[in-house]
Structure formats: C-alpha cells, structure tokens
Design a protein around this motif. Structure first.
Motif, PDB file in Angstrom:
ATOM      1  N   UNK A  86       0.823  -1.211   0.000  1.00  0.00           N
ATOM      2  CA  UNK A  86       0.000   0.000   0.000  1.00  0.00           C
ATOM      3  C   UNK A  86       0.858   1.263   0.000  1.00  0.00           C
ATOM      4  N   UNK A  87       2.092   1.137  -0.467  1.00  0.00           N
ATOM      5  CA  UNK A  87       2.927   2.318  -0.668  1.00  0.00           C
ATOM      6  C   UNK A  87       2.257   3.248  -1.681  1.00  0.00           C
ATOM      7  N   UNK A  88       2.597   4.533  -1.674  1.00  0.00           N
ATOM      8  CA  UNK A  88       1.982   5.446  -2.652  1.00  0.00           C
ATOM      9  C   UNK A  88       2.167   4.997  -4.099  1.00  0.00           C
ATOM     10  N   UNK A  89       3.347   4.429  -4.400  1.00  0.00           N
ATOM     11  CA  UNK A  89       3.596   3.875  -5.732  1.00  0.00           C
ATOM     12  C   UNK A  89       4.136   2.458  -5.557  1.00  0.00           C
ATOM     13  N   UNK A  90       3.407   1.477  -6.077  1.00  0.00           N
ATOM     14  CA  UNK A  90       3.837   0.077  -6.018  1.00  0.00           C
ATOM     15  C   UNK A  90       4.330  -0.357  -7.400  1.00  0.00           C
ATOM     16  N   UNK A  91       3.460  -0.305  -8.385  1.00  0.00           N
ATOM     17  CA  UNK A  91       3.780  -0.643  -9.770  1.00  0.00           C
ATOM     18  C   UNK A  91       4.651  -1.911  -9.850  1.00  0.00           C
ATOM     19  N   UNK A  92       5.843  -1.815 -10.475  1.00  0.00           N
ATOM     20  CA  UNK A  92       6.682  -2.996 -10.691  1.00  0.00           C
ATOM     21  C   UNK A  92       7.313  -3.538  -9.414  1.00  0.00           C
ATOM     22  N   UNK A  93       7.290  -2.787  -8.319  1.00  0.00           N
ATOM     23  CA  UNK A  93       7.889  -3.271  -7.074  1.00  0.00           C
ATOM     24  C   UNK A  93       7.202  -4.526  -6.558  1.00  0.00           C
ATOM     25  N   UNK A  94       5.933  -4.735  -6.948  1.00  0.00           N
ATOM     26  CA  UNK A  94       5.210  -5.901  -6.442  1.00  0.00           C
ATOM     27  C   UNK A  94       5.822  -7.209  -6.944  1.00  0.00           C
ATOM     28  N   UNK A  95       6.630  -7.137  -7.997  1.00  0.00           N
ATOM     29  CA  UNK A  95       7.245  -8.344  -8.560  1.00  0.00           C
ATOM     30  C   UNK A  95       8.632  -8.616  -7.983  1.00  0.00           C
ATOM     31  N   UNK A  96       8.996  -7.894  -6.952  1.00  0.00           N
ATOM     32  CA  UNK A  96      10.290  -8.102  -6.296  1.00  0.00           C
ATOM     33  C   UNK A  96      10.074  -8.460  -4.828  1.00  0.00           C
ATOM     34  N   UNK A  97      10.945  -9.329  -4.273  1.00  0.00           N
ATOM     35  CA  UNK A  97      12.022 -10.041  -4.950  1.00  0.00           C
ATOM     36  C   UNK A  97      11.499 -11.129  -5.891  1.00  0.00           C
ATOM     37  N   UNK A  98      12.248 -11.378  -6.955  1.00  0.00           N
ATOM     38  CA  UNK A  98      11.876 -12.411  -7.918  1.00  0.00           C
ATOM     39  C   UNK A  98      12.195 -13.795  -7.344  1.00  0.00           C
ATOM     40  N   UNK A  99      11.791 -14.814  -8.074  1.00  0.00           N
ATOM     41  CA  UNK A  99      12.072 -16.180  -7.621  1.00  0.00           C
ATOM     42  C   UNK A  99      13.541 -16.562  -7.793  1.00  0.00           C
ATOM     43  N   UNK A 100      14.343 -15.671  -8.348  1.00  0.00           N
ATOM     44  CA  UNK A 100      15.785 -15.895  -8.383  1.00  0.00           C
ATOM     45  C   UNK A 100      16.455 -15.443  -7.092  1.00  0.00           C
ATOM     46  N   UNK A 101      15.733 -14.742  -6.250  1.00  0.00           N
ATOM     47  CA  UNK A 101      16.284 -14.138  -5.032  1.00  0.00           C
ATOM     48  C   UNK A 101      15.972 -15.025  -3.832  1.00  0.00           C
ATOM     49  N   UNK A 102      16.971 -15.290  -3.020  1.00  0.00           N
ATOM     50  CA  UNK A 102      16.781 -16.149  -1.851  1.00  0.00           C
ATOM     51  C   UNK A 102      15.698 -15.623  -0.921  1.00  0.00           C
ATOM     52  N   UNK A 103      15.521 -14.300  -0.895  1.00  0.00           N
ATOM     53  CA  UNK A 103      14.513 -13.712  -0.015  1.00  0.00           C
ATOM     54  C   UNK A 103      13.111 -14.199  -0.374  1.00  0.00           C
ATOM     55  N   UNK A 104      12.864 -14.461  -1.657  1.00  0.00           N
ATOM     56  CA  UNK A 104      11.534 -14.960  -2.059  1.00  0.00           C
ATOM     57  C   UNK A 104      11.293 -16.352  -1.499  1.00  0.00           C
ATOM     58  N   UNK A 105      12.287 -17.214  -1.571  1.00  0.00           N
ATOM     59  CA  UNK A 105      12.139 -18.565  -1.025  1.00  0.00           C
ATOM     60  C   UNK A 105      11.971 -18.520   0.487  1.00  0.00           C
ATOM     61  N   UNK A 106      12.760 -17.697   1.161  1.00  0.00           N
ATOM     62  CA  UNK A 106      12.661 -17.607   2.618  1.00  0.00           C
ATOM     63  C   UNK A 106      11.275 -17.124   3.040  1.00  0.00           C
ATOM     64  N   UNK A 107      10.767 -16.120   2.346  1.00  0.00           N
ATOM     65  CA  UNK A 107       9.430 -15.591   2.659  1.00  0.00           C
ATOM     66  C   UNK A 107       8.370 -16.673   2.466  1.00  0.00           C
ATOM     67  N   UNK A 108       8.473 -17.405   1.384  1.00  0.00           N
ATOM     68  CA  UNK A 108       7.474 -18.443   1.093  1.00  0.00           C
ATOM     69  C   UNK A 108       7.513 -19.544   2.146  1.00  0.00           C
ATOM     70  N   UNK A 109       8.697 -19.934   2.557  1.00  0.00           N
ATOM     71  CA  UNK A 109       8.805 -20.961   3.601  1.00  0.00           C
ATOM     72  C   UNK A 109       8.306 -20.449   4.945  1.00  0.00           C
ATOM     73  N   UNK A 110       8.563 -19.174   5.257  1.00  0.00           N
ATOM     74  CA  UNK A 110       7.999 -18.597   6.479  1.00  0.00           C
ATOM     75  C   UNK A 110       6.475 -18.664   6.435  1.00  0.00           C
ATOM     76  N   UNK A 111       5.908 -18.327   5.286  1.00  0.00           N
ATOM     77  CA  UNK A 111       4.450 -18.392   5.152  1.00  0.00           C
ATOM     78  C   UNK A 111       3.936 -19.818   5.327  1.00  0.00           C
ATOM     79  N   UNK A 112       4.687 -20.802   4.833  1.00  0.00           N
ATOM     80  CA  UNK A 112       4.273 -22.193   4.978  1.00  0.00           C
ATOM     81  C   UNK A 112       4.243 -22.612   6.444  1.00  0.00           C
ATOM     82  N   UNK A 113       5.247 -22.206   7.202  1.00  0.00           N
ATOM     83  CA  UNK A 113       5.282 -22.535   8.632  1.00  0.00           C
ATOM     84  C   UNK A 113       4.084 -21.915   9.343  1.00  0.00           C
TER      85      UNK A 113
END
Length: 361
Positions: A86-113
């Motif tokens: 809900x930042x004033x401008x999101x646009x392309x930022x919503x697609x980061x981090x990509x699935x090439x970035x370790x942060x995306x995997x870590x976030x997804x695993x946190x959500x799974x737990x």
C-alpha cells in the motif's frame, strides 16, 4: 471446491498488531454482516510479519486463537506481495524479490510454517499463492535455472511441514509466466505437482483474452492442479475509441498499481504495460481489458463493464478436485470516487455475490 475466503491484502497493516486490528475492524464485522458462523480469510502477511511469526510458534498459536475467537479461519495465504503493498507507488515493485532471489524462497517458507499452524483441524490442505517468477525483463536462462532451484528448495520445505501446504503459481500479464499456457509450459517437468500447481486469477485470465475452459483443460492435461482460484474481474471496454469510454476509463488510471491493458484484434492480442500507456500505444480497433480488479458485485456503468462472465466460466470448468476460492479485490481504496463503497459493506456484498456464482457453477 472449498469455502470462500476474502483476501486481506486490501488492508495495509504490515505488523502483527495491525494484522490483529484488521480482524476487529473489518473481518469480524464482515462475518457479522453476512450472518455466518465462520468466515474464511485469505491472509496476506508482509515479509517481516511472516518471518517473526515463523520464528515463534507461540505467536502462531496466539494468532490462531484470535482467529478462532472471532469465527475466522485461514486455509490460504497470499504471498505474492512481499511488503509495501500500500505504498503510494507500487507498480513494478510488487514483482520483487523475484524467484531468483533467496529472499523470495525464505518468505514463502515462512508463510508455509505460519499457515501450517493456522489451518483448521478439518482442512485437507493449505495453499500459498505466489508470483509468476518475476517481471519479464530482465530474464535469462541462468535466471530460469536459479528460479527452478529455489522452487525445489521450497518444495522440500513444504514436504517437511506437519500439514499439507501447496504452492500456487499465479500467471499475470507482463510477467515471465504471462499466461496460463506460459505457466503450464514452464512448470511441467520442473515441479512436483503434489506440492506446486497454479493459482488461477480470473482477472488476469480475462485480461489475456483466454478461454477459461481451455485454460483449465490445459492445466489438468499437463498433470497439474488448480490449487487456488482468485475470484476477480477486470475492466472491459467494448469500444475504446468511444470518447465517453475513454473519459470513464481515465478515472481508473491511478498511480499506485500497475494496470496492464490488452486489446483484442485480428492481428492478435496487443499489449500495453499500464493503462496510461494504452491510451497512446493501442489503436482501439478491438475491445480492451484492463488489469484493475473491480468489485464482483458492482459492474461499472456503461460504456464500461467487467468480466465476471470469465469468472463464471472458469468456476464451471474446474475439476472436482478441491481448490481454494479467494475473492481478491485489493483495489477498493484506489477506485474512482464514484465507484467506492463502505469497505465492510462492499466486501460483504462481494462475498455474497461470489457465493452465488459458486452455487451456480
């Protein structure tokens, strides 16, 4: 198909007190407005919240207790936006981090737990929707390899959960996996279909001018599942050259989110990455569809309309295997003023409308 949820990415909270506050400010009143004993939430947790919860099982139990006390349940998480949705401008930022970035995997695993600890006792499985790898540029063969490797690591993490959690990759116009066909082609042979399938966002499906029944058939023919359906509708513009239509559509050209626009023509589907660019770059020789999630029950006045028929056709085409159903209209606060409603009443009306579509499917 399983009971309906509404996605809480419509609310801006990005800390645990804010998430808990949403339950009393919106979710509980929506449940009461609907007159039901239980209400499903498609919970969105920003990365910092998911990380903190995943590290503290006591806090997960506390959140589960808070949900139970209010007659709320969670079988699905939306892990597409990472933070700042809900930042004033999101646009392309919503697609980061990509699935090439370790942060995306870590976030997804946190959500799974977290989800494994929130699932109702009688839930067959939990689902997590995620982005279609990333925005289409830049992307290389080595990015393909990195993304596949990270999905493998996440799948291994899903296998370790005490409850069955499935990942649902969500095709979106403009991304690496732009269409259902792109997603099926990329996922087939790369993922374990017991743990990874598709999230069918029916706004995205409509914007692509895809055939809903054909899209579902392609998914199932590839041995993949529709794990989750995001029940959503796009803006439809029958005649983009009509001055009245262009004036009405201009009110939806807002600065926060990306509104990919597609035009159907004899030459194929023409593309613009945002609504503002469409006015300049698309000739208007055929109808337009715009990635702007409009409330399901509130069709815009002519000369605009929405694509709820695509949602109905997709629901009718789903196989008997259970899929989670989530109403995902995150755009309430950026709708043109004339289209806005009280948020509690609007969400309740939309869920009621969606339940009617499910009953007819």
């Amino acid at each position: 198909m399983t009971p309906l949820s509404y996605c809480t990415n419509v609310h801006p909270a990005e800390d645990l007190p804010g998430v808990l506050g949403q339950l009393d400010s919106y979710a509980l009143p929506v449940r009461e407005r609907l007159g039901t004993d239980r209400l499903g939430l498609g919970l969105w947790l920003a990365a910092d919240v998911a990380s903190a919860l995943a590290a503290d099982r006591i806090e997960i139990k506390r959140l589960r207790a808070e949900l139970d006390a209010r007659g709320l349940e969670v079988v699905t998480l939306n892990a597409f936006p990472y933070r700042g949705f809900h930042d004033p401008v999101v646009k392309h930022k919503v697609y980061r981090p990509r699935w090439t970035n370790r942060a995306r995997a870590d976030y997804t695993l946190d959500c799974a737990i977290v989800l494994a600890g929130l699932l109702p006792d009688d839930a067959e499985f939990g689902s997590i929707s995620t982005l279609p790898l990333g925005w289409r540029e830049p992307w290389t063969a080595s990015d393909d390899t990195a993304a596949a490797r990270q999905l493998d690591e996440v799948t291994a993490g899903l296998r370790r959960q005490e409850r069955t959690i499935r990942l649902a990759v969500e095709p979106e116009p403009g991304c690496i996996l732009d269409t259902v066909h792109d997603a099926v082609s990329w996922l087939t042979g790369r993922v374990d279909p017991e743990y990874v399938g598709l999230c069918l966002d029916t706004c995205h499906l409509a914007v692509s001018f895809a055939d809903p029944a054909g899209a579902v058939a392609e998914i199932t023919a590839a041995g993949l599942d529709v794990v989750k359906v995001q029940m959503s509708a796009a803006l439809h513009v029958p005649d983009p050259r009509d001055p009245a239509a262009r004036a009405a559509l201009a009110a939806f050209d807002e600065p926060r989110y990306l509104h990919q626009t597609r035009e159907a023509s004899g030459a194929g589907v023409r593309k613009a990455d945002d609504l503002g660019g469409a006015f300049a770059d698309l000739p208007g020789e055929g109808p337009w569809r715009v990635h702007f999630h409009v409330p399901l029950h509130a069709t815009p006045a002519a000369p605009l309309s929405s694509t709820t028929e695509v949602l109905s056709q997709a629901l009718a085409a789903l196989p008997p295997k259970p899929a989670h159903l989530e109403v995902e209209t995150y755009t309430w606060t950026v709708l043109p003023e004339a289209h806005r409603q009280d948020l509690i009443g609007g969400i309740a009306a939309e869920l009621d409308f969606a339940a009617g579509l499910v009953a007819k499917a």
